[in-house]
Motif scaffolding. Structure first.
Motif, PDB file in Angstrom:
ATOM      1  N   ASN A 263     -27.889 -13.836  -3.349  1.00 20.08           N
ATOM      2  CA  ASN A 263     -27.917 -13.568  -1.916  1.00 20.08           C
ATOM      3  C   ASN A 263     -28.516 -12.203  -1.611  1.00 20.08           C
ATOM      4  OD1 ASN A 263     -26.664 -15.416   0.302  1.00 20.08           O
ATOM      5  ND2 ASN A 263     -25.526 -15.876  -1.568  1.00 20.08           N
TER       6      ASN A 263
ATOM      7  N   HIS B 138     -31.906 -11.984   0.587  1.00 21.90           N
ATOM      8  CA  HIS B 138     -31.898 -11.300   1.880  1.00 21.90           C
ATOM      9  C   HIS B 138     -32.722 -10.014   1.852  1.00 21.90           C
ATOM     10  CE1 HIS B 138     -28.647 -14.186   2.561  1.00 21.90           C
ATOM     11  NE2 HIS B 138     -28.908 -14.019   3.837  1.00 21.90           N
TER      12      HIS B 138
ATOM     13  N   ALA C 212     -21.121  -8.833   7.114  1.00 20.07           N
ATOM     14  CA  ALA C 212     -22.332  -9.565   6.741  1.00 20.07           C
ATOM     15  C   ALA C 212     -23.311  -9.557   7.903  1.00 20.07           C
ATOM     16  CB  ALA C 212     -21.995 -10.986   6.295  1.00 20.07           C
TER      17      ALA C 212
ATOM     18  N   GLY D 250     -26.350  -8.641   8.407  1.00 20.52           N
ATOM     19  CA  GLY D 250     -27.772  -8.928   8.342  1.00 20.52           C
ATOM     20  C   GLY D 250     -28.572  -7.869   9.075  1.00 20.52           C
TER      21      GLY D 250
ATOM     22  N   ASP E  62     -23.299  -5.134   5.060  1.00 22.23           N
ATOM     23  CA  ASP E  62     -24.069  -6.251   4.513  1.00 22.23           C
ATOM     24  C   ASP E  62     -24.405  -5.986   3.054  1.00 22.23           C
ATOM     25  OD1 ASP E  62     -25.522  -8.774   5.815  1.00 22.23           O
ATOM     26  OD2 ASP E  62     -26.799  -8.010   4.213  1.00 22.23           O
TER      27      ASP E  62
ATOM     28  N   PHE F 159     -22.234 -16.316   8.544  1.00 16.98           N
ATOM     29  CA  PHE F 159     -22.222 -15.644   7.243  1.00 16.98           C
ATOM     30  C   PHE F 159     -21.228 -16.245   6.254  1.00 16.98           C
ATOM     31  CE2 PHE F 159     -18.629 -13.839   9.323  1.00 16.98           C
ATOM     32  CZ  PHE F 159     -17.737 -13.535   8.314  1.00 16.98           C
TER      33      PHE F 159
ATOM     34  N   HIS G  56     -22.095 -18.162   3.086  1.00 18.37           N
ATOM     35  CA  HIS G  56     -22.730 -17.485   1.954  1.00 18.37           C
ATOM     36  C   HIS G  56     -21.722 -16.963   0.938  1.00 18.37           C
ATOM     37  CE1 HIS G  56     -26.699 -17.601   3.716  1.00 18.37           C
ATOM     38  NE2 HIS G  56     -26.329 -16.905   4.766  1.00 18.37           N
TER      39      HIS G  56
ATOM     40  N   GLU H  79     -21.070 -20.381  12.658  1.00 19.48           N
ATOM     41  CA  GLU H  79     -20.797 -20.866  11.306  1.00 19.48           C
ATOM     42  C   GLU H  79     -21.056 -22.362  11.203  1.00 19.48           C
ATOM     43  OE1 GLU H  79     -20.480 -20.065   7.656  1.00 19.48           O
ATOM     44  OE2 GLU H  79     -20.020 -18.490   9.087  1.00 19.48           O
TER      45      GLU H  79
END
Length: 212
Positions: free
Chosen positions: A14, A18, A64, A66, A87, A132, A135, A161
């Motif tokens: 991840n 990302h 998270a 992002g 994050d 998130f 993940h 979600e």
């Protein structure tokens, strides 16, 4: 939910995905905007899930985060003493700072894989997050961490979600990125071997009503 979960592999994958892809593509792919109108739409969505007006004051943590969709827009309200974006992707957090600049505000950023949230017990007034939880290798342990850091009476809001059916929609939304990656591999072969993402271990979960 899947049982064959290698948490360390999922975290590393991840982070790489990302850092290399979503940090640069997520906002344009999802149509994220950073202006007053989009801020008000986001606040309305958060309040709809919460069931009342957002609390004001204190410390807000966007888990998270992002590229900062929630953190930036909440910071721009000037309702809070501090807004912190957390994050696993340092590159995404760099973009979050850029997005904050667009809205003439500032946020604090912290890099974390969410295994242990880097905050003291009972120290946070509001925790928010968008799309998130799917993940995370161990969402239940993560939720325990949220409870640990929230002050008594503090609130936690999750939006975006994917459910089991929503997961199918995510696959449709993600399809252009997968197609671009395949195209890159076709034309650049050796240079783009790293683009062969293991998407099954990037989006680890979806959720049914029984999971509530």
């Amino acid at each position: 939910m899947r049982q064959d979960i290698d948490a360390d592999y999922i975290h590393k994958l991840n982070k790489k995905f990302h850092d290399q892809e979503e940090a640069y593509n997520y906002d344009s792919r999802m149509g994220a905007m950073y202006d007053y109108e989009s801020q008000q739409q986001t606040i309305k969505e958060l309040e709809s899930v919460l069931g009342h007006a957002l609390p004001k004051g204190g410390t807000v943590v966007d888990v998270a985060s992002g590229t900062g969709n929630l953190a930036v827009k909440l910071a721009a309200t000037n309702w809070y003493k501090q807004v912190i974006a957390v994050d696993i992707s340092e590159r995404s957090l760099d973009v979050a700072h850029q997005n904050a600049h667009k809205m003439q505000t500032t946020i604090k950023t912290i890099t974390s894989d969410m295994t242990i949230l880097p905050f003291d017990d009972n120290s946070v007034d509001l925790v928010v997050g968008c799309a998130f939880l799917h993940h995370l290798p161990d969402p239940k342990t993560f939720m325990q961490e949220v409870l640990r850091i929230l002050k008594p009476g503090g609130e936690f809001i999750i939006i975006g979600e994917p459910t089991t059916h929503g997961g199918q929609l995510i696959e449709i939304i993600k399809a252009p990125l997968v197609w671009i990656n395949n195209l890159r591999r076709y034309f650049f072969n050796q240079r783009q071997q790293q683009m062969r993402w293991d998407h099954a271990n990037i989006d680890v979960h979806d959720f049914n009503q029984q999971d509530a």
